[in-house]
Write an enzyme that holds these catalytic residues in place. Structure first.
Site: not given
Length: 255
Positions: A113, A133
């Protein structure tokens, strides 16, 4: 000791994540340090471009240190950790200087990200991208399902986020996510950054803002900033300020 280092030379600022023992993962302190570096770089007119990288050659950034957020209460996790990181990455994405991520190693989770928040990316051939995640019971929280989904095909993002697969450098290049694959990603990124020095910094800044407005990257603020810059150079603005200070009625020339 982990941290985020800033070095400025030759018109290029390098922001380097320095936590190699934990694959350059983010701690709370590192988020704050990076925010301070971005504020400093924004105000330095001699800085023409910014390179973001990681220490060592194993990882660009492996995301967020699970010890920093693992025990946080749900409200604090969402309000402070997730939103705080999101604000930082938004700040990076909207920096007035062009930014290059030098992916010297793997970019996982928040590290991917972070790379997505830069303008372009250079990637080492052995590096990989991942959104792991779901494997620890959380979801991407620092724009992985938003900004990253605008830069990569939907299927590729889902492949990483839903199926836990990694993406290599050649595929990232084929998808257009990285501009170049280079054995020495940092050197290649600095070479690209050095090329910005011969360009008009104001033209580069305004062009970046225009592109972001077209992509809906904070388009409302971008439109108002561009409009404000245009009116600030007009005779009407000069007359308005002069009339206010002289406590008289303005006579706008309108040209």
């Amino acid at each position: 000791m982990s941290g985020v280092r800033l070095h400025i030379a030759g018109g290029v600022a390098e922001i380097r994540l320095d936590n190699p023992a934990k694959l350059n993962c983010f701690t709370v302190e590192m988020l704050a340090q990076m925010a301070g570096h971005l504020d400093l770089v924004e105000g330095r007119t001699e800085v023409r471009a910014v390179v973001v990288t990681g220490e060592g050659d194993r990882a660009f950034c492996s995301g967020a240190d699970i010890n920093a957020w693992g025990d946080l209460p749900p409200v604090e996790f969402a309000r402070n950790w997730v939103r705080g990181g999101h604000r930082l990455f938004d700040r990076l994405a909207r920096l007035g200087k062009p930014t290059i991520a030098a992916l010297n190693g793997h970019a996982f989770g928040g590290g991917l990200e972070l790379a997505a928040a830069c303008d372009i990316r250079v990637m080492a051939p052995g590096a990989t991208l991942a959104l792991p995640e779901a494997g620890v019971g959380i979801v991407p929280g620092w724009s992985g399902t938003q900004r990253l989904a605008r830069l990569l095909p939907e299927g590729v993002v889902k492949e990483m986020a839903l199926f836990g697969r990694r993406i290599g450098a050649d595929r990232a290049l084929a998808c257009g996510f990285v501009a170049e694959v280079a054995v020495d990603a940092r050197t290649a990124a600095h070479a690209i950054a050095g090329g910005v020095a011969v360009l008009s910094p104001r033209a580069v800044e305004v062009t970046k803002a225009m592109i972001h407005a077209g992509l809906d990257e904070d388009s409302a603020a971008m439109i108002e900033a561009l409009g404000s810059a245009a009116i600030a150079a007009s005779p009407d603005k000069a007359e308005g300020v002069a009339a206010f200070r002289a406590k008289r009625k303005p006579e706008f020339p309108g040209n």
